[in-house]
Design an enzyme around this catalytic site. Structure first.
Site, PDB file in Angstrom:
ATOM      1  N   ASN A   1       0.838  -1.200   0.000  1.00  9.82           N
ATOM      2  CA  ASN A   1       0.000   0.000   0.000  1.00  9.82           C
ATOM      3  C   ASN A   1       0.869   1.246   0.000  1.00  9.82           C
ATOM      4  OD1 ASN A   1      -2.630   1.530   0.577  1.00  9.82           O
ATOM      5  ND2 ASN A   1      -1.320   2.157   2.279  1.00  9.82           N
TER       6      ASN A   1
ATOM      7  N   ASP B   1       1.713   6.584  -0.007  1.00  8.98           N
ATOM      8  CA  ASP B   1       1.031   5.491  -0.691  1.00  8.98           C
ATOM      9  C   ASP B   1       1.558   5.330  -2.120  1.00  8.98           C
ATOM     10  OD1 ASP B   1      -0.616   5.638   1.617  1.00  8.98           O
ATOM     11  OD2 ASP B   1      -2.306   4.863   0.446  1.00  8.98           O
TER      12      ASP B   1
ATOM     13  N   ASP C   1      -0.720  -6.207   3.868  1.00 12.23           N
ATOM     14  CA  ASP C   1      -0.985  -5.141   4.828  1.00 12.23           C
ATOM     15  C   ASP C   1      -1.924  -4.094   4.223  1.00 12.23           C
ATOM     16  OD1 ASP C   1      -0.151  -3.777   7.411  1.00 12.23           O
ATOM     17  OD2 ASP C   1       0.425  -2.247   5.948  1.00 12.23           O
TER      18      ASP C   1
ATOM     19  N   GLU D   1      -5.405  -8.301   5.164  1.00  8.59           N
ATOM     20  CA  GLU D   1      -5.742  -7.535   6.371  1.00  8.59           C
ATOM     21  C   GLU D   1      -6.794  -6.495   5.971  1.00  8.59           C
ATOM     22  OE1 GLU D   1      -3.895  -4.492   9.715  1.00  8.59           O
ATOM     23  OE2 GLU D   1      -3.416  -4.311   7.589  1.00  8.59           O
TER      24      GLU D   1
END
Length: 555
Positions: free
Chosen positions: A149, A214, A244, A287
């Protein structure tokens, strides 16, 4: 990464708004025995596997510098699984999840500066290869945290991207001439935390903080680089990735446009297809810290790929909350109602990932104030659930939080012994041990038949010895509305049936009758005070002590 506390409030608010605009039909609650969670489809090795989450920095130091490392972890593999199914001295887990091991400037590693190099304090690429080889030799798989990410702001990609609007990597991150003023999406009603940050006269997007910009996965070159890196690590011996912050990959605007977008789901399908093409049995674990309907969508479609064409495993945060709250309250009703919600939202045949706590949460021992009966019940519930349970290192000995209110206190060194270095290091630990180490350590509990560690071992080996507990479906006996002292269900695969009864209350209960056909019973695990099953086929009953568990094979 950990979203702020308001995430659940945000998700609940969205669900509430949807409910107000489109009221659900009124239905009668299911009768006990009619709610079924289907067995996982396919033949993936991870169906029913038990994973063990390891923070390498805190597990075992091999060279006395106070920092855990890969050689140290290798030296402790026999504790986790010695490779011999006939022994019971090991814990008996099936797979390891390593928190970030790539080069990073931080202690936690979630801000990566080099995705192809091991964190120097942890060791070398050769150490990583040896870890995978040694784990595989013992029958364990290894997955690693893959943080795509965002990167570190010190990553060469970002340094180049920030250097000029004309940089060749400018579009590897999101840049704006002015601040769009988006707030963090998990708590829009309360958070005033900006997600755009100024650098060299422009603004870049970093949903967590300025040090972790990001990556822009709308850029084809970024997507291809991420897939290339996945291929590199799969070729180096890892068996998959924990992904993640999987909800926050591709943004389409502020607010709800920052999470769970269609573009994010499309990328995960693309990435999963690539991973399957490189290593068909590799696993991806998402996640997605959200509510059940949102989590369910990350499995994708099961039409062509058994278990889903997006992420084959997703952490079940809502179930974790219900299990811990139910044990604290002595009421299993909330867990039963969550099973119903899962049945109504999850695609059939997917692999759930139940857990108690992880590195972003207050440890379960602290949440239960060290109450050993609650900790023992939590272990029994977790290890009888369908899917792939995840244990957080130290949970098996009742490791609690450290003294401070920070993330380091959730990730303190593993207490192997009660000595000064805790068996973790001969030097000074990188961070102080949690309190209670005189009792919450492996050496002390290994020698005590009634210890929490011994309980985990017995439950894990019972699970390993039962295909129904590992991969069977679940038929629920506990009512899905109202309070209930017991959580009871039968796990079934082929001709094996295993009846499980957990008493969440602090008093003895008589439980049943349970509609399971059979005339003979074989105890797989029963706490002291649990009575023999009586009543016979279709009407089994038992008495279970406070916070006790009984597990029987019915034939």
């Amino acid at each position: 990464m950990r979203p702020l506390r308001g995430l659940s409030l945000f998700s609940a608010a969205l669900l509430s708004a949807c409910a107000r605009s489109s009221p659900p039909p009124t239905v009668s609650p299911p009768t006990p025995g009619t709610v079924t969670l289907s067995a996982p489809a396919g033949d993936g090795w991870y169906r029913g596997a038990v994973f063990y989450e390891v923070f390498v920095r805190s597990f075992q130091d091999s060279n006395g510098d106070g920092v855990g490392d890969l050689p140290g972890l290798i030296s402790r593999l026999d504790y986790l699984n010695d490779g011999n199914p006939a022994t019971t001295d090991d814990l008996g887990v099936d797979a390891l999840w390593l928190m970030p091991v790539f080069a990073s400037p931080s202690y936690h590693g979630y801000d990566v500066v080099d995705y192809e190099r091991i964190q120097p304090a942890y060791g070398t690429l050769e150490d990583m290869r040896k870890l995978c080889d040694e784990a595989h030799r013992r029958g364990m798989r290894v997955i690693v945290d893959f943080v795509i990410n965002h990167s570190s702001s010190a990553h060469p990609w970002f340094v180049e991207s920030a250097s000029s609007p004309q940089s060749a990597k400018r579009d590897w991150y999101q840049w704006r001439a002015n601040n769009p003023a988006w707030k963090q999406p998990w708590d829009p009603a309360f958070s005033q935390t900006d997600t755009w940050h100024e650098r060299n006269g422009a603004w870049y997007y970093g949903v967590f903080w300025s040090g972790m910009p990001d990556l822009n996965l709308q850029t084809v070159a970024v997507r291809e680089e991420v897939k290339r890196l996945a291929t590199v690590w799969l070729s180096r011996g890892v068996d998959g990735f924990r992904l993640d912050a999987a909800r926050y990959l591709i943004e389409t605007g502020g607010g709800v446009g920052q999470s769970d977008t269609a573009e994010t789901h499309a990328f995960w399908k693309e990435f999963a297809a690539h991973v399957r093409s490189v290593k068909p049995d590799a696993v991806l674990v998402g996640e997605n810290w959200s509510e059940t309907p949102s989590v369910a969508k990350y499995y994708g479609s099961t039409a062509q790929v058994p278990g889903g064409d997006e992420l084959p495993i997703n952490f079940n945060f809502p179930l974790s909350e219900r299990v811990l709250a139910g044990i604290n309250a002595g009421n299993a009703g909330g867990v039963a109602s969550k099973f119903l919600e899962m049945r109504n939202n999850y695609p059939a045949g997917v692999v759930d990932a139940p857990f108690l706590t992880n590195h972003d949460m207050v440890r379960v021992a602290t949440q239960f104030s060290g109450d050993t009966s609650k900790l023992g019940l939590a272990a029994a519930v977790l290890l009888t659930l369908p899917g792939a349970p995840f244990l957080y290192y130290g949970e098996e000995v009742g490791l609690g939080n450290g003294a401070a209110n920070n993330d380091e206190s959730k990730r303190t060194p593993m207490p192997w012994t009660a000595t000064a270095g805790g068996g973790f290091t001969t030097g000074t630990p990188w961070y102080g041990f949690s309190s209670g180490r005189d009792a919450a350590n492996v050496e002390t509990q290994k020698a005590a038949p009634g210890s929490l560690l011994s309980r985990y071992k017995a439950l894990l080996h019972a699970r390993q010895g039962s295909e129904a507990l590992r991969t069977g479906d679940l038929r629920l006996f506990t009512p899905t509305t109202g309070p209930s002292a017991t959580l009871a269900f039968v796990r079934t695969v082929d001709d094996e049936q295993v009846l499980v009864v957990h008493n969440f209350s602090n008093a003895q209960v008589t439980a049943g009758p349970f509609d399971v056909e059979g005339t003979a019973v074989e105890p797989l695990f029963t706490d002291t005070g649990v009575s023999t099953l009586t009543g016979g086929s279709g009407a089994w009953k038992t008495t279970v002590p406070a916070r006790g568990t009984g597990i029987w094979r019915v034939q």
